[in-house]
Design a protein around this motif. Structure first.
Motif, PDB file in Angstrom:
ATOM      1  N   ALA A   1      33.735  79.219  91.648  1.00  0.00           N
ATOM      2  CA  ALA A   1      34.285  78.125  90.699  1.00  0.00           C
ATOM      3  C   ALA A   1      35.017  79.013  89.578  1.00  0.00           C
ATOM      4  CB  ALA A   1      32.984  77.483  90.035  1.00  0.00           C
TER       5      ALA A   1
ATOM      6  N   ARG B   1      23.747  81.326  94.742  1.00  0.00           N
ATOM      7  CA  ARG B   1      23.967  80.681  93.562  1.00  0.00           C
ATOM      8  C   ARG B   1      24.963  81.368  92.812  1.00  0.00           C
ATOM      9  NH1 ARG B   1      18.195  80.218  93.667  1.00  0.00           N
ATOM     10  NH2 ARG B   1      18.181  82.108  91.880  1.00  0.00           N
ATOM     11  N   ALA B   2      25.023  82.771  92.903  1.00  0.00           N
ATOM     12  CA  ALA B   2      25.922  83.698  92.067  1.00  0.00           C
ATOM     13  C   ALA B   2      27.273  83.630  92.865  1.00  0.00           C
ATOM     14  CB  ALA B   2      25.305  85.175  92.049  1.00  0.00           C
TER      15      ALA B   2
ATOM     16  N   LYS C   1      28.510  81.029  94.576  1.00  0.00           N
ATOM     17  CA  LYS C   1      29.003  79.656  94.188  1.00  0.00           C
ATOM     18  C   LYS C   1      29.662  79.560  92.707  1.00  0.00           C
ATOM     19  CE  LYS C   1      26.312  76.836  97.328  1.00  0.00           C
ATOM     20  NZ  LYS C   1      25.319  75.837  97.482  1.00  0.00           N
ATOM     21  N   ALA C   2      28.950  80.385  91.571  1.00  0.00           N
ATOM     22  CA  ALA C   2      29.497  80.351  90.425  1.00  0.00           C
ATOM     23  C   ALA C   2      30.959  81.384  90.072  1.00  0.00           C
ATOM     24  CB  ALA C   2      28.195  81.206  89.705  1.00  0.00           C
ATOM     25  N   GLN C   3      30.847  82.204  91.296  1.00  0.00           N
ATOM     26  CA  GLN C   3      31.892  83.134  91.185  1.00  0.00           C
ATOM     27  C   GLN C   3      32.997  82.429  91.766  1.00  0.00           C
ATOM     28  OE1 GLN C   3      32.508  85.892  89.863  1.00  0.00           O
ATOM     29  NE2 GLN C   3      34.354  86.621  90.636  1.00  0.00           N
TER      30      GLN C   3
END
Length: 382
Positions: free
Chosen positions: A22, A15-16, A18-20
């Motif tokens: 983006a 999850r982290a 994918k945030a990074q």
């Protein structure tokens, strides 16, 4: 920092991650297992056996590694697939009727995507090592990696009938990159094909390069002919090239899913450079090697070299019929490159039949190259 979670450590890490991704400019990110595309190898073998790859010998040379990530790197456990949007700000087909302008495919009008995507991939890879450990490798287009089937397996889109990846959110405008890692990351569900009965991309192809949905014969594709093909453009395809001098957007631009692709979300590095958005054919016909390198510095176009670009521009000039280009076309009959001389013969024939007849009488008997002699050997225009 990865926020606390009741999920497994690798779920929180993903999850982290994918945030990074983006934050680094990627519009899509998904994870697939290395064994997620078991049918891809057989399909690749069938395609290569048919000869549809044309002169792209590199496709066959490492086919054993290309068929699966595990064959390329046995230690890998997961593949992180990433997409970066290059959705165009203007209609890619708006210059189709321009007689004095050459059309360059949208993806090549800005900064070289290899450089942009790889820089972001490397930054994301460093983040992943710092926060999750493991070993990894990054790939952008030039390695034996089947990005499109892997992109579908990772859920970021599906391989459409034009064989490119299609996204519900970004249409047909995604550059793809991959990170293979020894980490065992939780896989995303694969994307479902949403093409349905639509065949817009198939009907849009000017050269009928799709023998069937989801199958491409590269030998008939304008992108292949203008970029990968090194010799004379086959005579049967020249008129269909129109004013396309590097690549072709027609099948991509026809995709209805593009209506969801926000041009403003695209990386600014891919914004069209003024000199590449609508280049004048007269300027392209005047290019020598030094000028070519200067104009196309930092662009993926630099890879084809000056001779292929001028060859393509000559075909466009012949199709456009702009008599103002006659002097420059005629001058290229003396070009050192045979592929340029041959294209100049064809263009001159289209622009001025009388001039072609005069030049033919003077040049044909002394032409050393067989392909160029074949161009002169065509029957005189009616």
């Amino acid at each position: 920092m990865i926020p606390p979670s009741h999920a497994s450590p690798n779920e929180a890490l993903t999850r982290a991650l994918k945030a990074q991704a983006a934050a680094l400019g990627f519009a899509a990110c998904g994870v697939a297992r290395v064994d997620a595309i078991p049918q891809a190898g057989a399909r690749l073998a069938e395609w290569l056996e048919s000869g549809a790859h044309g002169e792209m010998g590199w496709m066959a040379a490492r086919a054993d590694q290309r068929r699966s990530p595990a064959d390329l790197w046995p230690e890998a456990r997961s593949v992180v697939m990433l997409g970066m949007s290059y959705a165009p700000r203007e209609d890619p087909l708006r210059l189709a009727a321009a007689h004095d302008i050459g059309r360059i495919s949208t993806y090549a009008q800005g900064q070289d995507y290899h450089d942009v995507v790889k820089k972001a991939l490397k930054a994301l890879a460093r983040w992943l090592v710092d926060h999750g450990g493991g070993d990894l490798k990054v790939f952008v287009d030039t390695a034996p990696v089947m990005e499109k089937p892997l992109g579908q397996a990772a859920g970021i889109g599906w391989q459409g009938k034009h064989t490119n990846l299609v996204s519900r959110s970004h249409g047909s405008w995604l550059f793809l990159g991959a990170i293979m890692t020894t980490l065992d990351l939780p896989a995303d569900p694969p994307a479902r094909d949403a093409c349905g009965s639509c065949d817009a991309c198939q009907r849009a192809c000017p050269t009928d390069a799709f023998p069937a949905p989801y199958r491409l014969d590269a030998r008939r594709c304008i992108s292949y002919l203008t970029i990968e093909h090194k010799g004379p453009i086959p005579a049967g395809f020249r008129a269909a090239l129109g004013n396309r001098i590097y690549g072709c957007d027609d099948c991509l631009a026809a995709c209805p899913w593009n209506k969801f692709a926000a041009a403003g979300a695209a990386n600014r590095a891919f914004a069209a450079r003024a000199e590449l958005a609508a280049p004048e054919l007269g300027d392209l016909l005047a290019l020598d090697d030094a000028a070519f390198r200067q104009v196309f510095a930092g662009s993926p176009i630099k890879r084809i070299g000056r001779d292929r670009m001028v060859r393509n521009a000559l075909i466009a000039a012949g199709n456009g019929g702009d008599a103002r280009l006659l002097a420059r076309v005629t001058a290229l009959l003396d070009d050192p490159a045979a592929v340029v001389r041959g294209a100049a013969v064809w263009a001159l024939r289209r622009l001025d039949a009388a001039a072609w007849t005069r030049e033919r009488a003077a040049r044909w008997p002394h032409e050393p190259d067989a392909d160029v002699r074949d161009e002169w050997a065509l029957a005189e225009p009616a």
